[in-house]
Design an enzyme around this catalytic site. Sequence first.
Site, PDB file in Angstrom:
ATOM      1  N   ASN A   1      31.248  34.866  27.585  1.00 50.17           N
ATOM      2  CA  ASN A   1      31.125  33.959  27.128  1.00 50.17           C
ATOM      3  C   ASN A   1      30.770  33.633  25.527  1.00 50.17           C
ATOM      4  O   ASN A   1      30.763  32.858  24.559  1.00 50.17           O
ATOM      5  CB  ASN A   1      30.590  32.612  27.935  1.00 50.17           C
ATOM      6  CG  ASN A   1      31.276  32.319  29.021  1.00 50.17           C
ATOM      7  OD1 ASN A   1      32.287  32.648  29.102  1.00 50.17           O
ATOM      8  ND2 ASN A   1      29.922  32.400  29.681  1.00 50.17           N
TER       9      ASN A   1
ATOM     10  N   TYR B   1      24.834  31.806  40.423  1.00 50.27           N
ATOM     11  CA  TYR B   1      25.953  31.356  41.507  1.00 50.27           C
ATOM     12  C   TYR B   1      25.296  31.182  42.821  1.00 50.27           C
ATOM     13  O   TYR B   1      25.271  30.732  43.902  1.00 50.27           O
ATOM     14  CB  TYR B   1      26.789  32.599  41.830  1.00 50.27           C
ATOM     15  CG  TYR B   1      27.373  32.965  41.015  1.00 50.27           C
ATOM     16  CD1 TYR B   1      27.867  32.120  39.233  1.00 50.27           C
ATOM     17  CD2 TYR B   1      28.471  33.998  40.355  1.00 50.27           C
ATOM     18  CE1 TYR B   1      29.000  31.951  38.463  1.00 50.27           C
ATOM     19  CE2 TYR B   1      29.028  34.778  39.565  1.00 50.27           C
ATOM     20  CZ  TYR B   1      29.552  33.739  38.527  1.00 50.27           C
ATOM     21  OH  TYR B   1      30.220  33.813  37.622  1.00 50.27           O
TER      22      TYR B   1
ATOM     23  N   ASN C   1      45.471  40.425  47.077  1.00 51.94           N
ATOM     24  CA  ASN C   1      44.495  40.163  45.464  1.00 51.94           C
ATOM     25  C   ASN C   1      44.964  41.811  45.457  1.00 51.94           C
ATOM     26  O   ASN C   1      44.545  42.448  43.745  1.00 51.94           O
ATOM     27  CB  ASN C   1      43.444  39.756  45.048  1.00 51.94           C
ATOM     28  CG  ASN C   1      44.268  37.940  45.587  1.00 51.94           C
ATOM     29  OD1 ASN C   1      44.782  37.640  45.183  1.00 51.94           O
ATOM     30  ND2 ASN C   1      42.783  36.881  45.278  1.00 51.94           N
TER      31      ASN C   1
ATOM     32  N   ILE D   1      39.336  46.221  39.462  1.00 54.27           N
ATOM     33  CA  ILE D   1      39.196  45.027  39.739  1.00 54.27           C
ATOM     34  C   ILE D   1      38.044  44.936  40.518  1.00 54.27           C
ATOM     35  O   ILE D   1      37.887  45.536  41.308  1.00 54.27           O
ATOM     36  CB  ILE D   1      40.538  44.876  40.592  1.00 54.27           C
ATOM     37  CG1 ILE D   1      40.978  43.190  41.187  1.00 54.27           C
ATOM     38  CG2 ILE D   1      41.008  45.772  41.935  1.00 54.27           C
ATOM     39  CD1 ILE D   1      41.966  43.633  42.031  1.00 54.27           C
ATOM     40  N   GLY D   2      37.602  43.802  41.133  1.00 48.42           N
ATOM     41  CA  GLY D   2      35.879  43.357  41.341  1.00 48.42           C
ATOM     42  C   GLY D   2      36.320  41.702  41.957  1.00 48.42           C
ATOM     43  O   GLY D   2      37.636  41.299  42.159  1.00 48.42           O
TER      44      GLY D   2
ATOM     45  N   ASP E   1      31.407  41.214  41.391  1.00 48.11           N
ATOM     46  CA  ASP E   1      30.676  40.012  40.162  1.00 48.11           C
ATOM     47  C   ASP E   1      29.760  39.328  40.846  1.00 48.11           C
ATOM     48  O   ASP E   1      30.322  38.239  41.766  1.00 48.11           O
ATOM     49  CB  ASP E   1      31.467  39.415  39.140  1.00 48.11           C
ATOM     50  CG  ASP E   1      31.593  39.143  38.607  1.00 48.11           C
ATOM     51  OD1 ASP E   1      30.693  39.572  37.608  1.00 48.11           O
ATOM     52  OD2 ASP E   1      31.235  37.474  38.546  1.00 48.11           O
TER      53      ASP E   1
ATOM     54  N   HIS F   1      24.504  35.908  30.586  1.00 53.47           N
ATOM     55  CA  HIS F   1      25.664  34.935  30.755  1.00 53.47           C
ATOM     56  C   HIS F   1      26.159  33.898  29.857  1.00 53.47           C
ATOM     57  O   HIS F   1      27.828  34.029  29.973  1.00 53.47           O
ATOM     58  CB  HIS F   1      25.337  33.967  31.961  1.00 53.47           C
ATOM     59  CG  HIS F   1      25.957  33.251  33.055  1.00 53.47           C
ATOM     60  ND1 HIS F   1      25.947  33.182  33.778  1.00 53.47           N
ATOM     61  CD2 HIS F   1      27.394  33.234  33.302  1.00 53.47           C
ATOM     62  CE1 HIS F   1      27.092  33.205  34.668  1.00 53.47           C
ATOM     63  NE2 HIS F   1      27.845  32.736  34.359  1.00 53.47           N
TER      64      HIS F   1
ATOM     65  N   LYS G   1      24.406  38.811  35.942  1.00 55.05           N
ATOM     66  CA  LYS G   1      24.151  37.741  34.870  1.00 55.05           C
ATOM     67  C   LYS G   1      22.946  37.000  34.766  1.00 55.05           C
ATOM     68  O   LYS G   1      22.084  36.953  35.459  1.00 55.05           O
ATOM     69  CB  LYS G   1      25.085  36.790  34.854  1.00 55.05           C
ATOM     70  CG  LYS G   1      26.544  37.812  35.358  1.00 55.05           C
ATOM     71  CD  LYS G   1      27.688  36.798  34.524  1.00 55.05           C
ATOM     72  CE  LYS G   1      29.123  36.987  35.473  1.00 55.05           C
ATOM     73  NZ  LYS G   1      28.976  36.871  37.047  1.00 55.05           N
TER      74      LYS G   1
HETATM   75  P1  NAP Z   1      39.554  32.676  40.108  1.00 54.86           P
HETATM   76  O1  NAP Z   1      39.371  34.051  40.567  1.00 54.86           O
HETATM   77  O2  NAP Z   1      41.557  32.834  38.707  1.00 54.86           O
HETATM   78  O3  NAP Z   1      40.257  32.491  40.973  1.00 54.86           O
HETATM   79  C1  NAP Z   1      40.148  31.766  42.471  1.00 54.86           C
HETATM   80  C2  NAP Z   1      40.722  30.341  43.370  1.00 54.86           C
HETATM   81  O4  NAP Z   1      41.931  30.533  43.836  1.00 54.86           O
HETATM   82  C3  NAP Z   1      39.656  30.266  44.857  1.00 54.86           C
HETATM   83  O5  NAP Z   1      39.749  28.811  44.428  1.00 54.86           O
HETATM   84  C4  NAP Z   1      40.920  30.927  45.251  1.00 54.86           C
HETATM   85  O6  NAP Z   1      40.799  30.402  46.638  1.00 54.86           O
HETATM   86  C5  NAP Z   1      42.342  30.735  44.652  1.00 54.86           C
HETATM   87  N1  NAP Z   1      43.035  32.264  45.589  1.00 54.86           N
HETATM   88  C6  NAP Z   1      42.356  33.141  45.921  1.00 54.86           C
HETATM   89  N2  NAP Z   1      43.670  34.357  45.887  1.00 54.86           N
HETATM   90  C7  NAP Z   1      44.473  33.534  45.107  1.00 54.86           C
HETATM   91  C8  NAP Z   1      45.685  34.245  46.233  1.00 54.86           C
HETATM   92  N3  NAP Z   1      46.125  34.804  46.009  1.00 54.86           N
HETATM   93  N4  NAP Z   1      47.123  32.751  45.556  1.00 54.86           N
HETATM   94  C9  NAP Z   1      46.156  31.905  45.730  1.00 54.86           C
HETATM   95  N5  NAP Z   1      45.000  31.295  45.245  1.00 54.86           N
HETATM   96  C10 NAP Z   1      44.082  32.448  45.843  1.00 54.86           C
HETATM   97  O7  NAP Z   1      38.258  31.698  39.556  1.00 54.86           O
HETATM   98  P2  NAP Z   1      37.027  32.047  39.905  1.00 54.86           P
HETATM   99  O8  NAP Z   1      36.426  31.751  40.319  1.00 54.86           O
HETATM  100  O9  NAP Z   1      36.702  30.933  38.401  1.00 54.86           O
HETATM  101  O10 NAP Z   1      36.822  33.347  38.865  1.00 54.86           O
HETATM  102  C11 NAP Z   1      36.611  34.963  39.499  1.00 54.86           C
HETATM  103  C12 NAP Z   1      35.813  35.533  39.339  1.00 54.86           C
HETATM  104  O11 NAP Z   1      35.460  35.192  37.738  1.00 54.86           O
HETATM  105  C13 NAP Z   1      34.253  34.047  39.527  1.00 54.86           C
HETATM  106  O12 NAP Z   1      33.902  34.164  41.101  1.00 54.86           O
HETATM  107  C14 NAP Z   1      33.143  34.756  38.946  1.00 54.86           C
HETATM  108  O13 NAP Z   1      32.832  36.394  39.771  1.00 54.86           O
HETATM  109  C15 NAP Z   1      33.383  34.969  37.924  1.00 54.86           C
HETATM  110  N6  NAP Z   1      33.519  34.306  36.501  1.00 54.86           N
HETATM  111  C16 NAP Z   1      32.675  34.199  35.511  1.00 54.86           C
HETATM  112  C17 NAP Z   1      32.214  33.271  34.956  1.00 54.86           C
HETATM  113  C18 NAP Z   1      31.560  33.716  33.838  1.00 54.86           C
HETATM  114  O14 NAP Z   1      30.956  32.445  32.710  1.00 54.86           O
HETATM  115  N7  NAP Z   1      31.158  34.881  33.212  1.00 54.86           N
HETATM  116  C19 NAP Z   1      32.632  31.964  35.226  1.00 54.86           C
HETATM  117  C20 NAP Z   1      34.080  31.814  35.729  1.00 54.86           C
HETATM  118  C21 NAP Z   1      34.009  32.421  37.635  1.00 54.86           C
HETATM  119  P3  NAP Z   1      40.164  31.177  48.003  1.00 54.86           P
HETATM  120  O15 NAP Z   1      38.899  31.472  47.918  1.00 54.86           O
HETATM  121  O16 NAP Z   1      40.304  29.784  49.343  1.00 54.86           O
HETATM  122  O17 NAP Z   1      41.015  32.114  48.110  1.00 54.86           O
END
Ligand code: NAP
Length: 325
Positions: free
Chosen positions: A163, A51, A280, A18-19, A46, A113, A80
């Site tokens: 991706n 970002y 989490n 988990i990260g 990550d 990326h 990335k």
């Molecule tokens: P995610 O982790 O699925 O969701 C984040 C959202 O969920 C935030 O709005 C957060 O709000 C909320 N959240 C977090 N914990 C929660 C919980 N326990 N209950 C309810 N809501 C919760 O989405 P993501 O940020 O898109 O993806 C995670 C990470 O993946 C990114 O931050 C990034 O590092 C990486 N990523 C990589 C790519 C790529 O192209 N390689 C693309 C997208 C993402 P709060 O902060 O207010 O808690």
Amino acid sequence: MAGCIETMFYNGISTPSIGFGTWQAKDDELEQALNNALEAGYRHIDTATVYENEKVIGKVLKKWIDSGKLKRDDLFIVTKLPPCGNRPSGVATYLQRSLDDLQLDYVDMYLIHTPFAFIECGDMHPMKDGKIMLDMNTDHVATWKVMEEQVDAGKAKAIGLSNFNITQISKVLEHARIKPANLQIELHAYHQQVPLVDYAKKHGIVVTAYSPLGAPGLSKFMEDMNQKAPKMPNILDNPVVDEIAKKHNKSPAQVVLRHGVQKGLIVIPKSTNPGRLRQNLDIFDFELDENDMSKLNGLNKDARFLDFKVFPGITEHPEYPWKKE
Ligand code: NAP
């Protein structure tokens, strides 16, 4: 972190499964959240050049390392190569920029990326006449060679892709001297990417699930980019997830994260909220049984939330990975 499952890459390096995701987290909010995350026990972070938060991350990490609370070896840092640097001449420059901003000598994982590229003009997302400015001459094999040189130079412990689709990964694999160790893709209960995960596993590539909670914050990003946010179903409201959460006395978020980890994935949820980021991480004191796993597997509906169409014209790039969807 107590009971945390570790994932090992083919080259013997390992990381907590988990990260801490950091997309859409910046400045003071991220500084506070990263301090909280490190206190809570996160060691895998990550980030990405796009970002625009590596300086804040670097500042926090330096404080922790200088104070002796953490050693560099305790951390697993992923960043990335941005789409505007996705060409052979961009790799060393952008990696060095990330290292300078992160105040580190090496990253643990450096990923390309996206398979598509934007023109290089100093802007992360260069736009002209309402369209993203694409560099159509993307050559993954040539860029990968320079990625490999970063491992040789000790600036990245391992390298990988994000991706990319199966065709694109197989082309890199065919020519690679140093194989990709990691594939980071959108992956959550509604988009489980079974063929791609099977392909990666077959080739010894560890899969990291991004947006593992189903990106409930994505609509805010779309609005920030002046785009109408599509109506996306919230996995955390799904009755099946809720029922399993109640059964284990856990939250829906903990259930979907545990589902990912039990499938052998790395999950990188983002939260800047102190309670949610701790919650989490607290997924190692329960186990989903076969019945739970099969119910959660059954939620898959190949629903991609992040298709990068927020950048108008993106599908015209020859390496746009999801043309057929
Ligand atoms: P995610 O982790 O699925 O969701 C984040 C959202 O969920 C935030 O709005 C957060 O709000 C909320 N959240 C977090 N914990 C929660 C919980 N326990 N209950 C309810 N809501 C919760 O989405 P993501 O940020 O898109 O993806 C995670 C990470 O993946 C990114 O931050 C990034 O590092 C990486 N990523 C990589 C790519 C790529 O192209 N390689 C693309 C997208 C993402 P709060 O902060 O207010 O808690």
